[in-house]
Design a protein around this motif. Structure first.
Motif, short mmCIF file in Angstrom:
data_model
loop_
_atom_site.label_atom_id
_atom_site.label_comp_id
_atom_site.label_asym_id
_atom_site.label_seq_id
_atom_site.Cartn_x
_atom_site.Cartn_y
_atom_site.Cartn_z
N LEU A 114 32.43 29.15 52.09
CA LEU A 114 32.22 29.06 50.65
C LEU A 114 30.81 29.45 50.21
CD1 LEU A 114 34.13 25.75 49.81
CD2 LEU A 114 34.85 28.10 49.31
N GLU A 115 29.95 29.73 51.17
CA GLU A 115 28.57 30.07 50.82
C GLU A 115 28.51 31.31 49.93
OE1 GLU A 115 24.28 30.99 53.01
OE2 GLU A 115 26.05 30.46 54.19
N SER A 116 29.35 32.31 50.21
CA SER A 116 29.34 33.54 49.40
C SER A 116 29.89 33.31 48.00
CB SER A 116 30.13 34.64 50.10
OG SER A 116 31.48 34.24 50.32
N TYR A 117 30.54 32.15 47.77
CA TYR A 117 31.09 31.83 46.45
C TYR A 117 30.11 31.00 45.60
CZ TYR A 117 35.66 33.55 47.94
OH TYR A 117 36.70 34.35 48.37
N ASN A 118 28.96 30.69 46.14
CA ASN A 118 27.96 29.95 45.36
C ASN A 118 27.48 30.79 44.18
OD1 ASN A 118 28.03 27.68 47.01
ND2 ASN A 118 26.43 28.45 48.37
N ASP A 119 27.07 30.12 43.12
CA ASP A 119 26.61 30.83 41.93
C ASP A 119 25.44 31.75 42.23
OD1 ASP A 119 28.54 29.55 40.45
OD2 ASP A 119 27.22 27.94 39.75
N SER A 120 24.58 31.35 43.14
CA SER A 120 23.41 32.16 43.47
C SER A 120 23.79 33.47 44.14
CB SER A 120 22.47 31.37 44.39
OG SER A 120 23.14 31.01 45.59
N LYS A 121 24.96 33.51 44.76
CA LYS A 121 25.42 34.73 45.44
C LYS A 121 26.27 35.61 44.53
CE LYS A 121 23.76 33.45 49.44
NZ LYS A 121 23.65 33.97 50.74
N GLN A 122 26.58 35.10 43.32
CA GLN A 122 27.43 35.85 42.40
C GLN A 122 26.67 36.29 41.15
OE1 GLN A 122 31.68 34.67 41.99
NE2 GLN A 122 31.06 32.71 42.88
N SER A 123 25.40 36.53 41.30
CA SER A 123 24.58 36.90 40.15
C SER A 123 25.01 38.22 39.53
CB SER A 123 23.10 36.97 40.57
OG SER A 123 22.93 37.92 41.61
N GLN A 124 25.60 39.11 40.34
CA GLN A 124 26.03 40.42 39.83
C GLN A 124 27.49 40.42 39.39
OE1 GLN A 124 24.62 43.92 41.98
NE2 GLN A 124 23.40 42.61 43.31
N ASN A 125 28.18 39.31 39.59
CA ASN A 125 29.58 39.23 39.18
C ASN A 125 29.67 38.83 37.71
OD1 ASN A 125 29.80 39.68 41.86
ND2 ASN A 125 31.20 38.00 42.29
N ILE A 126 30.78 39.15 37.09
CA ILE A 126 30.94 38.93 35.65
C ILE A 126 32.12 38.01 35.37
CG2 ILE A 126 29.95 41.18 35.12
CD1 ILE A 126 32.78 42.18 34.55
N ASP A 127 32.13 37.42 34.19
CA ASP A 127 33.27 36.62 33.74
C ASP A 127 34.34 37.55 33.19
OD1 ASP A 127 32.06 34.14 34.36
OD2 ASP A 127 30.90 34.21 32.48
N CYS A 128 35.54 37.44 33.73
CA CYS A 128 36.62 38.35 33.35
C CYS A 128 37.67 37.62 32.51
CB CYS A 128 37.28 38.93 34.60
SG CYS A 128 36.13 39.86 35.65
N THR A 129 38.55 38.41 31.90
CA THR A 129 39.62 37.86 31.08
C THR A 129 40.73 37.33 31.98
OG1 THR A 129 39.12 39.47 29.34
CG2 THR A 129 41.25 38.33 29.24
N ARG A 130 41.02 36.06 31.86
CA ARG A 130 42.03 35.44 32.72
C ARG A 130 43.43 35.95 32.36
NH1 ARG A 130 40.59 31.23 35.94
NH2 ARG A 130 38.47 30.42 35.69
N GLY A 131 44.26 36.00 33.41
CA GLY A 131 45.66 36.36 33.22
C GLY A 131 45.92 37.83 32.98
N LYS A 132 44.92 38.68 33.24
CA LYS A 132 45.07 40.11 32.97
C LYS A 132 44.48 40.92 34.12
CE LYS A 132 43.91 43.63 29.52
NZ LYS A 132 43.19 43.91 28.24
N ILE A 133 45.23 41.97 34.55
CA ILE A 133 44.73 42.86 35.58
C ILE A 133 43.43 43.52 35.11
CG2 ILE A 133 45.18 45.05 36.76
CD1 ILE A 133 46.73 42.89 38.06
N PHE A 134 42.42 43.51 35.97
CA PHE A 134 41.13 44.10 35.64
C PHE A 134 41.08 45.52 36.20
CE2 PHE A 134 36.25 43.68 36.18
CZ PHE A 134 36.06 44.36 34.99
N ASP A 135 41.62 46.46 35.43
CA ASP A 135 41.72 47.86 35.88
C ASP A 135 40.40 48.58 35.62
OD1 ASP A 135 42.37 50.46 36.50
OD2 ASP A 135 44.37 50.35 35.60
N GLN A 136 39.81 49.10 36.71
CA GLN A 136 38.53 49.81 36.62
C GLN A 136 38.63 51.20 37.24
OE1 GLN A 136 34.97 47.07 37.39
NE2 GLN A 136 36.57 46.05 38.56
N SER A 137 39.82 51.78 37.21
CA SER A 137 40.04 53.06 37.88
C SER A 137 39.16 54.18 37.33
CB SER A 137 41.52 53.45 37.77
OG SER A 137 41.94 53.46 36.41
N GLU A 138 38.79 54.08 36.06
CA GLU A 138 37.95 55.13 35.46
C GLU A 138 36.46 54.84 35.57
OE1 GLU A 138 39.29 57.87 34.43
OE2 GLU A 138 41.32 57.11 34.82
N ALA A 139 36.11 53.65 36.00
CA ALA A 139 34.70 53.27 36.07
C ALA A 139 34.08 53.73 37.39
CB ALA A 139 34.55 51.76 35.93
#
Length: 280
Positions: A114-139
């Motif tokens: 669980l160490e990689s799931y700590n907030d300090s390790k997720q500084s570059q991660n973002i809050d996403c919309t729940r219940g919806k596929i996060f499609d980034q094929s064009e990004a």
């Protein structure tokens, strides 16, 4: 029949010397320098052409491959399930809730996992919309969704540093293996069932064992460097009358029509089974 005459030793040696090098004709091993040169030139051109052909063929093949995504991904269409902590032998948990040393390895494994799931390790991660596929094929740059440890409730390690093992309510984390491009349909969730009823009750975190669609799809290690798989914590409340009994539990992925959970050839495809035995 006349007997074959044996050549004198000196005559044989003289013939060998002449074969190796003939001073009259300038031949070496039966060929002149020009003849040897033409043969060497032929083989140099021949093998050089083969090497160039092989190199060109290999280069053309490499142009069809991607450094980020495997070309062929049809052999694994549905993910398997894995758990943490993972016992060293046969997915069997044996521990005494009164003896911290008996479950210390499980606790350490969960803390490290669980160490990689700590907030300090997720500084570059973002809050996403729940219940919806996060499609980034064009990004060009793929973002990773933040996984909140608080979603794991008492199995997050924040409320209980022993993950319930000291209380007779051990936690086991379930995750799906990563498959590039996988887009689950419906509402995927983990459901676990004991082989025998009345020996254990099961609680799930997040609620109902849900695996949110926002964590899919996965784009590969290079493109999706900070990606974290969604986790489901399964907390087992072992009944007092079930101590020192081996309890078999099978967990499966449900709620998604394109995720399989039954295959006689692969016992980990969409499912996993383990045993727990607790003593006091």
């Amino acid at each position: 029949m006349a007997k074959e005459t044996t050549k004198p030793f000196r005559q044989s040696m003289a013939e060998w010397r002449q074969f190796i090098y003939n001073p009259n004709s300038g031949e070496f091993l039966g060929r002149t320098a020009k003849s040897w040169g033409l043969i060497l030139l032929f083989y140099l051109v021949f093998y050089g052409f083969l090497a160039a052909l092989f190199t060109f063929t290999l280069w053309v093949m490499l142009q069809t491959l991607s450094n980020d995504i495997p070309k062929y991904r049809d052999r694994i269409s549905s993910p398997g399930l894995m758990i943490s902590p993972k016992p060293d032998t046969a997915l069997e948990f044996h521990f005494n809730k009164s003896d911290s040393q008996s479950y210390a390895e499980y606790v350490t494994t969960l803390q490290n996992f669980l160490e990689s799931y700590n907030d300090s390790k997720q500084s570059q991660n973002i809050d996403c919309t729940r219940g919806k596929i996060f499609d980034q094929s064009e990004a060009a740059v793929k973002k990773a969704c933040r996984f909140n440890l608080s979603d794991l409730g008492p199995c997050s390690g924040k409320e209980d540093a022993n993950f319930g093992y000291s209380k007779g309510t051990p936690c086991v984390l379930v995750k799906m293996n990563r498959i590039i491009g996988l887009k689950p349909e419906g509402e995927p969730h983990i459901q676990c069932n004991p082989k025998e009823e009345g020996m254990v009750s099961i609680n799930y975190f997040p609620r109902n064992g849900a695996m949110d669609l926002m964590y899919f799809p996965y784009y590969g290690k290079n493109l999706h460097a900070h990606y974290l798989q969604p986790l489901v914590a399964v907390q087992l409340a072992i009944a007092p009358n079930a101590t020192k009994e081996e309890i078999t539990i099978e967990c499966k992925i449900h709620g998604s029509p394109n995720l399989k959970n039954q295959d006689d050839r692969d016992k980990f495809l969409g499912r996993i089974a383990f045993e727990v035995m607790m003593s006091e």
